[in-house]
Every structure is written in structure tokens, then in C-alpha cells.
Design an enzyme around this catalytic site. Structure first.
Site, PDB file in Angstrom:
ATOM      1  N   SER A 252      23.779  69.158  34.183  1.00 50.53           N
ATOM      2  CA  SER A 252      24.780  69.857  33.085  1.00 50.53           C
ATOM      3  C   SER A 252      24.017  69.891  31.571  1.00 50.53           C
ATOM      4  O   SER A 252      22.993  69.085  31.547  1.00 50.53           O
ATOM      5  CB  SER A 252      25.821  68.884  32.967  1.00 50.53           C
ATOM      6  N   LYS A 253      24.251  71.112  30.868  1.00 57.15           N
ATOM      7  CA  LYS A 253      23.658  71.090  29.692  1.00 57.15           C
ATOM      8  C   LYS A 253      23.918  69.915  28.795  1.00 57.15           C
ATOM      9  O   LYS A 253      23.199  69.761  27.822  1.00 57.15           O
ATOM     10  CB  LYS A 253      24.003  72.497  29.022  1.00 57.15           C
ATOM     11  N   ARG A 254      25.210  69.258  29.208  1.00 62.04           N
ATOM     12  CA  ARG A 254      25.308  68.292  28.315  1.00 62.04           C
ATOM     13  C   ARG A 254      24.852  66.673  28.686  1.00 62.04           C
ATOM     14  O   ARG A 254      25.349  65.778  28.207  1.00 62.04           O
ATOM     15  CB  ARG A 254      27.032  68.131  28.189  1.00 62.04           C
TER      16      ARG A 254
END
Length: 491
Positions: A252-254
Site C-alpha cells: 500500500s502507498k500508506r
């Protein structure tokens, strides 16, 4: 055939490390085959575009060592290279599709489409466009337009066909058109959708190989249909394995363990290490060698060694690789990177600090650094005159023999006119002779007294870099503190 590949990010946020892996594989493939690597900015998501994101992406790629033959900043014969500057081109191609009956206007409102999705969910069906506008008569269309509805345009999926192609990573892949729904190619605001825009741009820019993430595999049949309807030759497709987190789930980008490229740059990681690490996410050079320069990667890279299985983003391996590159760096070059971090954190050199002094202190910690920012966490004791004794240091200094060693070292240091590592060794040698202590009993008390901890880099260099005034003051305060604690405990 001259190889032409592209990477086409959307300027909707930071340059993510997973996207860089895709760009890198495109870059390496192009360079390996003496082809062209092209950058294109897909900025048609107008509501999500972020000001400055394009510049950040281009700067990030330059920092990583990428060079592109064509792009928004360099131009090229197939430009422009921003999609919002190509809107008339998409309209021309929409007209071509309409002329051959490959598209039709769709007057469905967002509310109607949402109701269809909800009904499908209630029935346990996969949500697909119903096709209600596909066979409208001219009169029905005119009536809807008189209501004020502006249509989007949908591609008419031909029934009963099998779309078959050879993926350069995954092998033979097929899709049945009966499982596909008519998709929008042009929105009602005259902005093309990805499925349409990407085909037009890739075809006109003569892209020979589309190398992208596995998540785009399901887009391929729709795009092949657009190629065929427009009469363009289809490129070769290669879908790269997903980048996974430590739990083997899609990255995930997070994910807190994975940072955007600009963060790694700000922290002072070496771009060579980032590139080397990313190249091994889903690709193998063969053999055991893992440390490869960009030129080495270009020479060895090809798609036949790309895995079909997901590649785990191993943060520990990244740290190891980054540390390995830091260790190979000339200490003077690393010191320049450290200076940037000192400025970033607002640190100033101590009164005795010089350029040569900083090089020496950086050298003490080079083996422990994965990025230049690590120095800030490691070398605090060299920049602040005040020091706190940690629990281990207090325990060591509580021993009467330890206090005796520190006291004697303090006496010898005060009278010594020379302040070098060799002079410090001679002091310890004299203490060993006088007190009969050696090893940890000899060195650890002094380390604890002058640095506040029993762990650290080379002690003689540490003492030299701390400077004589700081060492004397710290040793005196340490003895005073321990003696006071002993006095309080005995009362």
C-alpha cells in the site's frame, strides 16, 4: 524493430516506490535493447492532480539516474507528453471509433448507474453496465438530449469473441468478450478515460512494449479491442508481479515501512542503493551476486528473468543494501551528505568542530549508517556538551574500581599536552600498569563517563573528537554524580 517503452505516472501524489520499480524495469529493458525510454504524464484526473507533483516525479527520476529520450520537459517528435495537452487528438480518435460503429453515446446518469450497482450487489452479481443505451433509437437519443443530458461515450464490446495474447511475463492469456461490459471511453466532460487515452497515446508514440504492473492485466482485453477498432498494431504486453508487504499482501502507498521516493532522498539514502534494491523486486540477475550498478543492471536485464510471483518489499534487505553502499562511499562524500542533514535538523558544529573534525566523526559511524540521516541519531553526543548517563553507564561507574580508573584517566588527561588517539592509548596503558586492570574494566568506565553509555565507536577516536575540554568536564560531572548517588544511598 526499435524498442520504445514508456512510463506514464499520474501527478496525483508523491512518486511511490512501487511505481518506480515499474519505471525502472521499463528503463532497463529499453537501455538493454538500445531502445528509447519515454515519460508521459497522464494528468486527466483533474480533480486529484496535485500542484508540483509532476516536478517532484521528474526530479525523483533524475536523482535515481534515469534518462528519458522524450518527455514533458524534453519534448520529442510524438508530443505533447501531457495528456491534457492532447485532448483534440482523443476527440479525433473518438470520431474514428464512432464512424466504424465501435462506440455509442450513453446518457445514463450517475444515479442510474449507482442504482444498477446496488441491484447487482443485492442479487449477488458482478456489477456490469446493463447496455441500456447501446440500442437507443435516434428519437430516444434526441429526447434524452432535450432533457439536458450530455452523453459519455461507451465502447461496444463485440459478443462471442476470445481475446488471446502472449504476455512476456505470464505467458498465454485469454479473455472472453462475453465477460466484459461496455466501458466508457470519453466522459461527458470530454475527458478521455484511461482505457481509451492510453491506447491512443501508446499507438501514436510508437510504443512497442507495454511493461506495467499485474493490476493492469485485466485492462488489457479492453485496450486490445480499442487497438483493433482503430486499426493500430498492438504492442507486446508484459505484466510485472505485484510488490508485496511483509505479510505478502499488496503493498500500500500508506505502508509505514515504505516511503515515497522524495523521503528517501531527503533522508540521504544513496540512489544507487534504491535502484539496486528495486531491480531485484521480481527480477533475478542469475547467480548469487546482488550488488549491481545501474550499468550492470542494464547489461543483464531482460524480461525472461522476471518472476510471475509477487515480490516482497523486505525493509531489512533495503537497509542492508543501503548500508553496504554507504560503507563503500568515500568518507568525504558521505560527510557532504551528512552536512545536508545537519542543516535540515538545525544542528551546528561545536566550538571545536572543524571540517576535518566532522569527517572524523562521520568516519566513526559510517559502518552503522544506511542513510545520512542516521548520523543525527547516532552522533548526538558529539554535538551537545551536556550528557546524560544511561542505566548501564551508572551501573558501571558505581563500582569503586571503575571510579578509580576514571579519576586516574582524568588526572592524566588534564596534564597531557597532546590530544590524539595515540596519546589516549598511552594514558590507558599507564593506568593498566598502575592499577592492574585491563579489558572492559579498563576502557568501559571511561567510555561511560565521557559518552554516557557503555556502547559506541572506537574509544580513542571518540575521546579525541569530543575534545579535551568536553572530556574533562564530562568525566568530572560523571564522578560527581556517581559519588552523590552513593552518598544519598548510604544515608
Amino acid at each position: 524493430m526499435s524498442v520504445r517503452v514508456r512510463y506514464a505516472p499520474s501527478p496525483t501524489g508523491h512518486l511511490h516506490i512501487g511505481g518506480v520499480r515499474t519505471a525502472l524495469f521499463n528503463y532497463l529493458f529499453a537501455k538493454h535493447h538500445d531502445g528509447a525510454f519515454i515519460l508521459r504524464i497522464e494528468d486527466t484526473d483533474l480533480e486529484r492532480n496535485v500542484v508540483g507533483a509532476e516536478d517532484e516525479m521528474l526530479d525523483g527520476f533524475r536523482w535515481l539516474g534515469f534518462e528519458w529520450a522524450e518527455g514533458p520537459d524534453t519534448g520529442g517528435q510524438y508530443g505533447p507528453y501531457r495528456c491534457t495537452e492532447r485532448l483534440p487528438i482523443y476527440q479525433e480518435h473518438l470520431a474514428r471509433l464512432a464512424k466504424v460503429g465501435a462506440v455509442y453515446p450513453c446518457y445514463c446518469t450517475p444515479e442510474e448507474l449507482q442504482a444498477d450497482k446496488e441491484l447487482a450487489a443485492q442479487d449477488g452479481r458482478v456489477a456490469r453496465y446493463s447496455g441500456r443505451c447501446r440500442h437507443l433509437t435516434t428519437e430516444q437519443r434526441r429526447a434524452l438530449e432535450q432533457e439536458g443530458r450530455k452523453p459519455s461515450w461507451r465502447f461496444a464490446i463485440p459478443p462471442g469473441e476470445t481475446i488471446l495474447f502472449e504476455d512476456l511475463v505470464r505467458g498465454e492469456v485469454s479473455f472472453e468478450t462475453d465477460e466484459l461490459s461496455d466501458f466508457v471511453v470519453m466522459k461527458s466532460n470530454d475527458i478521455p478515460t484511461y482505457q481509451f487515452q492510453v491506447v491512443v497515446d501508446d499507438a501514436l508514440m510508437k510504443i512497442t512494449h507495454v511493461i506495467r504492473g499485474e493490476e493492469h492485466l485485466s485492462n488489457t482485453p479492453w485496450q486490445i479491442l480499442v487497438y483493433r477498432a482503430l486499426g493500430y498494431e498492438e504492442p507486446r504486453f508484459a505484466h510485472l508481479p505485484q510488490v508485496l508487504n511483509s505479510d505478502r499482501k499488496k503493498l500500500s502507498k500508506r505502508d509505514p515501512n515504505v516511503q515515497p521516493v522524495h523521503v528517501y532522498r531527503e533522508k540521504g539514502y544513496l540512489p544507487e542503493a534504491i535502484v539496486n534494491f528495486l531491480a531485484l523486486l521480481g527480477w533475478s540477475p542469475g547467480g548469487e551476486e546482488e550488488l549491481l550498478s545501474l550499468d550492470d543492471l542494464v547489461q543483464r536485464f531482460d524480461l525472461d528473468r522476471v518472476s510471475r510471483s509477487g515480490a516482497v518489499f523486505d525493509t531489512q534487505k533495503l537497509q542492508w543494501m543501503a548500508s553496504t553502499y554507504i560503507k563503500k562511499l568515500p568518507v568525504e562524500v558521505l560527510t557532504d551528505l551528512v552536512r545536508v542533514q545537519l542543516e535540515r535538523f538545525g544542528w551546528e558544529l561545536p566550538p571545536h568542530g572543524t571540517g576535518e573534525w566532522l569527517v572524523n566523526v562521520v568516519g566513526l559511524y559510517q559502518e552503522k549508517m544506511a542513510c545520512a540521516e542516521d548520523f543525527v541519531g547516532l552522533a548526538k553526543t558529539f554535538f551537545e556538551s551536556e550528557m546524560q548517563l544511561d542505566e548501564e553507564a551508572l551501573q558501571v561507574l558505581a563500582d569503586p574500581v571503575a571510579r578509580q580508573v576514571v579519576k586516574r584517566y582524568l588526572e592524566l588527561a588534564e596534564s597531557d599536552t597532546e590530544w590524539t588517539p595515540e596519546a589516549s592509548r598511552l594514558r590507558f596503558k599507564q593506568i593498566q600498569s598502575e592499577l592492574g586492570v585491563k579489558g572492559r574494566q579498563l576502557f568501559m568506565p571511561v567510555r561511560a563517563a565521557v559518552s554516557g553509555t557503555v556502547h559506541g565507536p572506537d574509544l580513542q577516536l571518540t575521546i579525541t573528537c569530543l575534545s579535551k575540554p568536553w572530556v574533562l568536564e564530562r568525566a568530572k560531572k560523571a564522578l560527581s554524580h556517581v559519588d552523590k548517588q552513593g552518598s544519598d544511598a548510604s544515608q
